[in-house]
Write an enzyme that holds these catalytic residues in place. Structure first.
Site, PDB file in Angstrom:
ATOM      1  N   ASP A 288       0.825  -1.222   0.000  1.00 42.74           N
ATOM      2  CA  ASP A 288       0.000   0.000   0.000  1.00 42.74           C
ATOM      3  C   ASP A 288       0.853   1.263   0.000  1.00 42.74           C
ATOM      4  O   ASP A 288       0.347   2.354   0.307  1.00 42.74           O
ATOM      5  CB  ASP A 288      -0.973  -0.004   1.190  1.00 42.74           C
ATOM      6  CG  ASP A 288      -0.278   0.228   2.537  1.00 42.74           C
ATOM      7  OD1 ASP A 288       0.959   0.038   2.623  1.00 42.74           O
ATOM      8  OD2 ASP A 288      -0.974   0.591   3.509  1.00 42.74           O
TER       9      ASP A 288
ATOM     10  N   GLU B 277      -4.566  12.932  13.212  1.00 39.46           N
ATOM     11  CA  GLU B 277      -4.908  13.374  11.858  1.00 39.46           C
ATOM     12  C   GLU B 277      -5.944  14.499  11.837  1.00 39.46           C
ATOM     13  O   GLU B 277      -6.312  14.972  10.759  1.00 39.46           O
ATOM     14  CB  GLU B 277      -5.434  12.192  11.033  1.00 39.46           C
ATOM     15  CG  GLU B 277      -4.383  11.147  10.693  1.00 39.46           C
ATOM     16  CD  GLU B 277      -4.925  10.030   9.828  1.00 39.46           C
ATOM     17  OE1 GLU B 277      -4.124   9.357   9.152  1.00 39.46           O
ATOM     18  OE2 GLU B 277      -6.165   9.811   9.819  1.00 39.46           O
TER      19      GLU B 277
END
Length: 210
Positions: free
Chosen positions: A85, A146
């Site tokens: 990924d 985040e």
């Protein structure tokens, strides 16, 4: 599977990890996932980017290099292919965004030393989504560090990827427009997996799903 090393890349919140995991399960592929949650500089970076950008990017470069060398370049007899990924160029893209010019100049010397030592992907798929969709996905997964990521920063990341892809001539880059795609549904997932074993020319190819 003739494509033995497949990379699924994308901006933050694009869904690349979920898609990679599902493909690995369904096709008995060796899965390589980025271990970003173990990086002690990441939460600090989101609180004070100017102070922690350089140690963060160097630590990411070292960790990604070590993982890719170990998990991709070693032969594996139990899987038909490897799917990851992320790829090392991710380090270059984020470093160019986050570092000051003098820091990036020094960083690039380290990057170029390790880049030439790694095997190239047989194909790299970039999951491209609208910035607002990315932001919504980031908010939905609820990672504390985040929360400060905004659309402006995501835009810089997207532009960084596209700028880098224009320079890629030694492996295929497939940009998959995915604003209306949900790869957890069978129809969209099947359309994507049909691409895994195709031959693509080096450089950029654009495809739309959804």
């Amino acid at each position: 599977m003739k494509n033995k090393f497949i990379v699924i890349e994308g901006n933050i919140g694009a869904g690349k990890t979920t898609l990679s995991q599902k493909i690995a399960d369904d096709f008995n592929a060796k899965l390589v996932l980025e271990s970003f949650e173990d990086n002690p500089f990441l939460p600090k970076f989101y609180e004070d980017q100017e102070r922690y950008a350089f140690p963060l990017e160097l630590s990411f470069l070292a960790a990604r290099y070590k993982q890719l060398i170990k998990d991709i370049e070693q032969a594996n007899l139990f899987h038909s292919f490897t799917i990851s990924d992320y790829y090392l160029m991710k380090s270059f893209i984020f470093a160019k965004i986050t570092l000051a010019d003098d820091e990036f100049k020094l960083y690039r010397e380290f990057f170029e030393m390790v880049r030439s030592l790694l095997v190239k992907p047989d194909v790299l798929f970039y999951i491209h989504r609208d910035l607002n969709i990315l932001k919504q996905n980031i908010d939905n997964r609820g990672r504390e560090y985040e929360k400060s990521i905004g659309v402006e920063y995501l835009s810089k990341v997207t532009n960084g990827y596209f700028h880098y892809f224009k320079e890629v001539q030694d492996f295929p880059v497939v940009i998959v427009e995915s604003d209306n795609a949900d790869y957890l549904t069978k129809s969209h997932y099947n359309k994507f997996t049909q691409l895994l074993n195709k031959d693509f020319k080096n450089g950029i190819t654009n495809i739309k799903i959804g």
